[in-house]
Design a protein around this motif. Sequence first.
Motif, mmCIF file in Angstrom:
data_model
loop_
_atom_site.group_PDB
_atom_site.id
_atom_site.type_symbol
_atom_site.label_atom_id
_atom_site.label_comp_id
_atom_site.label_asym_id
_atom_site.label_seq_id
_atom_site.Cartn_x
_atom_site.Cartn_y
_atom_site.Cartn_z
ATOM 1 N N HIS A 1 0.794 -1.225 0.000
ATOM 2 C CA HIS A 1 0.000 0.000 0.000
ATOM 3 C C HIS A 1 0.828 1.277 0.000
ATOM 4 C CE1 HIS A 1 -3.326 -2.800 0.910
ATOM 5 N NE2 HIS A 1 -3.909 -1.989 0.058
ATOM 6 N N VAL A 2 2.060 1.199 0.421
ATOM 7 C CA VAL A 2 2.952 2.344 0.189
ATOM 8 C C VAL A 2 3.182 2.492 -1.310
ATOM 9 C CG1 VAL A 2 5.303 3.214 0.488
ATOM 10 C CG2 VAL A 2 4.069 2.267 2.443
ATOM 11 N N ALA A 3 3.416 1.378 -1.989
ATOM 12 C CA ALA A 3 3.628 1.415 -3.438
ATOM 13 C C ALA A 3 2.384 1.930 -4.161
ATOM 14 C CB ALA A 3 4.010 0.037 -3.958
ATOM 15 N N ILE A 4 1.219 1.421 -3.799
ATOM 16 C CA ILE A 4 -0.010 1.851 -4.470
ATOM 17 C C ILE A 4 -0.279 3.328 -4.231
ATOM 18 C CG2 ILE A 4 -2.523 1.585 -4.512
ATOM 19 C CD1 ILE A 4 -2.175 -1.365 -4.083
ATOM 20 N N GLY B 1 0.932 8.842 -9.681
ATOM 21 C CA GLY B 1 1.808 8.810 -10.846
ATOM 22 C C GLY B 1 3.276 8.815 -10.499
ATOM 23 N N ILE B 2 3.601 8.489 -9.245
ATOM 24 C CA ILE B 2 4.996 8.444 -8.798
ATOM 25 C C ILE B 2 5.527 7.031 -8.997
ATOM 26 C CG2 ILE B 2 6.545 8.696 -6.812
ATOM 27 C CD1 ILE B 2 4.439 10.678 -5.656
ATOM 28 N N PRO B 3 6.607 6.843 -9.727
ATOM 29 C CA PRO B 3 7.142 5.491 -9.948
ATOM 30 C C PRO B 3 7.473 4.798 -8.630
ATOM 31 C CG PRO B 3 8.169 7.057 -11.446
ATOM 32 C CD PRO B 3 7.381 7.869 -10.452
ATOM 33 N N ALA B 4 7.032 3.565 -8.507
ATOM 34 C CA ALA B 4 7.262 2.797 -7.282
ATOM 35 C C ALA B 4 7.594 1.358 -7.631
ATOM 36 C CB ALA B 4 6.036 2.847 -6.369
ATOM 37 N N ALA B 5 8.532 0.791 -6.891
ATOM 38 C CA ALA B 5 8.920 -0.610 -7.050
ATOM 39 C C ALA B 5 8.836 -1.295 -5.700
ATOM 40 C CB ALA B 5 10.332 -0.717 -7.616
ATOM 41 N N ILE B 6 8.781 -2.627 -5.728
ATOM 42 C CA ILE B 6 8.712 -3.398 -4.488
ATOM 43 C C ILE B 6 9.849 -4.412 -4.436
ATOM 44 C CG2 ILE B 6 7.444 -5.210 -3.273
ATOM 45 C CD1 ILE B 6 4.916 -3.727 -3.724
ATOM 46 N N PHE B 7 10.618 -4.340 -3.322
ATOM 47 C CA PHE B 7 11.590 -5.380 -2.991
ATOM 48 C C PHE B 7 10.991 -6.229 -1.901
ATOM 49 C CE2 PHE B 7 14.863 -6.768 0.079
ATOM 50 C CZ PHE B 7 15.518 -7.690 -0.723
ATOM 51 N N ASN B 8 10.753 -7.486 -2.214
ATOM 52 C CA ASN B 8 10.155 -8.370 -1.225
ATOM 53 C C ASN B 8 10.542 -9.809 -1.556
ATOM 54 O OD1 ASN B 8 8.321 -9.814 0.530
ATOM 55 N ND2 ASN B 8 7.129 -7.915 0.660
ATOM 56 N N LYS C 1 14.303 7.028 -14.378
ATOM 57 C CA LYS C 1 14.086 7.182 -15.821
ATOM 58 C C LYS C 1 12.595 7.161 -16.140
ATOM 59 C CE LYS C 1 15.394 5.244 -20.304
ATOM 60 N NZ LYS C 1 16.157 4.175 -21.004
ATOM 61 N N GLU C 2 11.864 6.269 -15.467
ATOM 62 C CA GLU C 2 10.422 6.184 -15.684
ATOM 63 C C GLU C 2 9.733 7.478 -15.265
ATOM 64 O OE1 GLU C 2 7.006 2.829 -14.933
ATOM 65 O OE2 GLU C 2 8.231 3.398 -13.205
ATOM 66 N N LYS C 3 10.231 8.122 -14.220
ATOM 67 C CA LYS C 3 9.631 9.375 -13.750
ATOM 68 C C LYS C 3 9.656 10.448 -14.835
ATOM 69 C CE LYS C 3 9.886 12.831 -10.079
ATOM 70 N NZ LYS C 3 8.493 12.624 -9.639
ATOM 71 N N GLN C 4 10.684 10.422 -15.658
ATOM 72 C CA GLN C 4 10.827 11.426 -16.712
ATOM 73 C C GLN C 4 9.881 11.169 -17.882
ATOM 74 O OE1 GLN C 4 14.994 10.875 -17.397
ATOM 75 N NE2 GLN C 4 15.595 11.848 -15.461
ATOM 76 N N THR C 5 9.334 9.971 -17.945
ATOM 77 C CA THR C 5 8.398 9.622 -19.022
ATOM 78 C C THR C 5 7.221 8.854 -18.444
ATOM 79 O OG1 THR C 5 9.619 7.588 -19.451
ATOM 80 C CG2 THR C 5 10.230 9.511 -20.767
ATOM 81 N N SER C 6 6.602 9.415 -17.418
ATOM 82 C CA SER C 6 5.618 8.655 -16.637
ATOM 83 C C SER C 6 4.171 8.948 -17.024
ATOM 84 C CB SER C 6 5.812 8.931 -15.143
ATOM 85 O OG SER C 6 5.607 10.308 -14.870
ATOM 86 N N LYS C 7 3.944 9.353 -18.253
ATOM 87 C CA LYS C 7 2.579 9.669 -18.691
ATOM 88 C C LYS C 7 1.642 8.487 -18.481
ATOM 89 C CE LYS C 7 -0.067 11.288 -22.686
ATOM 90 N NZ LYS C 7 0.001 11.686 -24.120
ATOM 91 N N SER C 8 2.116 7.291 -18.799
ATOM 92 C CA SER C 8 1.251 6.107 -18.669
ATOM 93 C C SER C 8 0.874 5.845 -17.218
ATOM 94 C CB SER C 8 1.940 4.881 -19.277
ATOM 95 O OG SER C 8 3.135 4.567 -18.572
ATOM 96 N N LEU C 9 1.775 6.155 -16.276
ATOM 97 C CA LEU C 9 1.455 5.949 -14.865
ATOM 98 C C LEU C 9 0.283 6.825 -14.440
ATOM 99 C CD1 LEU C 9 4.901 5.673 -13.021
ATOM 100 C CD2 LEU C 9 3.358 3.846 -13.719
ATOM 101 N N HIS C 10 0.268 8.072 -14.870
ATOM 102 C CA HIS C 10 -0.822 8.979 -14.515
ATOM 103 C C HIS C 10 -2.136 8.517 -15.140
ATOM 104 C CE1 HIS C 10 1.493 12.134 -12.451
ATOM 105 N NE2 HIS C 10 2.458 11.837 -13.304
ATOM 106 N N ILE C 11 -2.080 8.085 -16.395
ATOM 107 C CA ILE C 11 -3.292 7.610 -17.066
ATOM 108 C C ILE C 11 -3.844 6.379 -16.356
ATOM 109 C CG2 ILE C 11 -4.185 6.603 -19.212
ATOM 110 C CD1 ILE C 11 -2.126 8.350 -20.702
ATOM 111 N N TYR C 12 -2.957 5.466 -16.008
ATOM 112 C CA TYR C 12 -3.366 4.244 -15.322
ATOM 113 C C TYR C 12 -3.977 4.573 -13.961
ATOM 114 C CZ TYR C 12 -3.119 -0.579 -13.588
ATOM 115 O OH TYR C 12 -3.441 -1.813 -13.084
ATOM 116 N N ALA C 13 -3.351 5.474 -13.224
ATOM 117 C CA ALA C 13 -3.860 5.859 -11.903
ATOM 118 C C ALA C 13 -5.251 6.470 -12.014
ATOM 119 C CB ALA C 13 -2.900 6.832 -11.231
ATOM 120 N N ASP C 14 -5.448 7.346 -12.995
ATOM 121 C CA ASP C 14 -6.766 7.965 -13.187
ATOM 122 C C ASP C 14 -7.824 6.911 -13.509
ATOM 123 O OD1 ASP C 14 -5.734 10.467 -12.709
ATOM 124 O OD2 ASP C 14 -5.524 11.006 -14.821
ATOM 125 N N PHE C 15 -7.432 5.932 -14.316
ATOM 126 C CA PHE C 15 -8.361 4.852 -14.672
ATOM 127 C C PHE C 15 -8.746 4.044 -13.437
ATOM 128 C CE2 PHE C 15 -8.895 0.332 -15.712
ATOM 129 C CZ PHE C 15 -10.010 0.400 -16.532
#
Length: 373
Positions: A286-289, A295-302, A338-352
Motif C-alpha cells: 500500500h505504500v507502493a499503491i 503517478g509516482i514510480p514505485a517498485a517493491i523489494f520483497n 528514468k520512468e519518472k521522466q516519461t511517466s505519462k502512462s502511470l498517470h493515465i493508469y492511476a486515473d483509470f
Amino acid sequence: MDIIKIAMFSYADINNYGDILFSHVFKHEIEKRIANVNIDFYTPSEIELEGFYYRSYHKSKVKEKYDALILAGGEVVHLFEERTWKPIYEKNNQKVLSENAYDVVWDWIDKDSSFKAWLSVGVRPFGDKWDDDKINQSISDLDYISVRGILSKKILEHGDYEEFNDKIKITPDLGWIFPDYLTIRNEVGQHYKKWAFGSKYIIFQVHNITDIEAKNISDALLKFKEETGFEVLLLPVIHLWKDEKYLELILEASGGEFKLLPNNLSVLEMLDLIVHSEVVLCSSLHVAITALAKGIPAAIFNKWQGTKLQDLYGLQFRSEYLFSDSSDTYSVLSRLLKEKQTSKSLHIYADFMKAKLYETFDEISDKIIKNKS
C-alpha cells in the motif's frame, strides 16, 4: 428515508498503514453517496485508532441490526487462523472476542441483512485449508463480491483456469484513492516538509532482511543519493513486524547518511510524505499503491512475492519493478528515475483505477439504498 446502518469489517486493529486507511476512505466514499447513514467498524479486537473506534467483533453484535455488512480491503480472505492471525494477535497482546480472528471475514455471511459484500479484497491460496462447503456457501450467500486481482479471482474459482464465475468481480484496491483522502482532509503538503526540509527525496521501506542485504541496499542508496542529490528517507510503516529495526540496519551501514523517520507517524503524515516523494522503493503493497496513485514510480523489494504483489505489477504491465534480490536495488532505482521522466502512462493508469473504484462505490451504494427501500 430511515437511517441506513452499515457494519464494516477489517483488520485495522493490527495497526498497519493500509488497513487503517481502508476505514477512512470507505467511510468518506459511502457518506458521500448515502446521505442518511451510520457506519460501525468491527475488528477482531477492540481499539481506538487514528480517530476511529473499532468494536470487537462477535456474531451477536451484528444479528438483525444492520442493512449492510461489508468486508472492505486487505488480503484477508483465507483460513489461516493458526499460522497467521493467532500469532499476530498474541504478539500484540490483543484479545480477540470471537472464536477466531478470521470470523470478521466468514462468520457473519449467513446473518440476515439486505446487502452483504466483500469489497476489493485479496485472496490467499488456501493450500491445505481449502474448505469447499465454507467457501462455496460464502460465495453463494454474499450479494456482492469484488477481489483486487485476477489471481485472487482464480483462487476463489478453485484454481480452475477454465472456470469463470461472473459473480466474482475484479475491482481496484482501495489504496488507489488513498491520496484523495489527503486532499479531502485539506492536509496536502501539511506534513512532509517537517521531515524533508524542502529537499527532494525518495522513500525507502523494507522488512525482513539480513545484515548482508542491508549492506547491499545501503550501498545502492548511497550511490543513488550521490548521483541525484536526493535525500533518502527511511519510512517505517509495518509496525507489526517492526520494520524500523531493519531500516536501522541500513542506516547504520550508511554511516548515518540517511534519515530514519519515527515509527509512530499518523497515516496522514505517511500519506503526505509518500505523495511528495520523487520515487518510492518499498516492501509494502500500500505504500507502493499510494505512490502509483499519484503517478509516482514505485517498485517493491520483497523476498515473498505473493499473489497480491504479482497482481499489482502484472496488471500494471510493470513486472520488472517487483524484485527479490537486494543486489538489484541500484538498477531498479535508476529505472524508476528514468520512468519518472516519461511517466505519462502511470498517470493515465492511476486515473483509470480511481475512476473504476469510484464506479464501484457508486454501484454498491445504489444497491444498499435499493435493498433498503
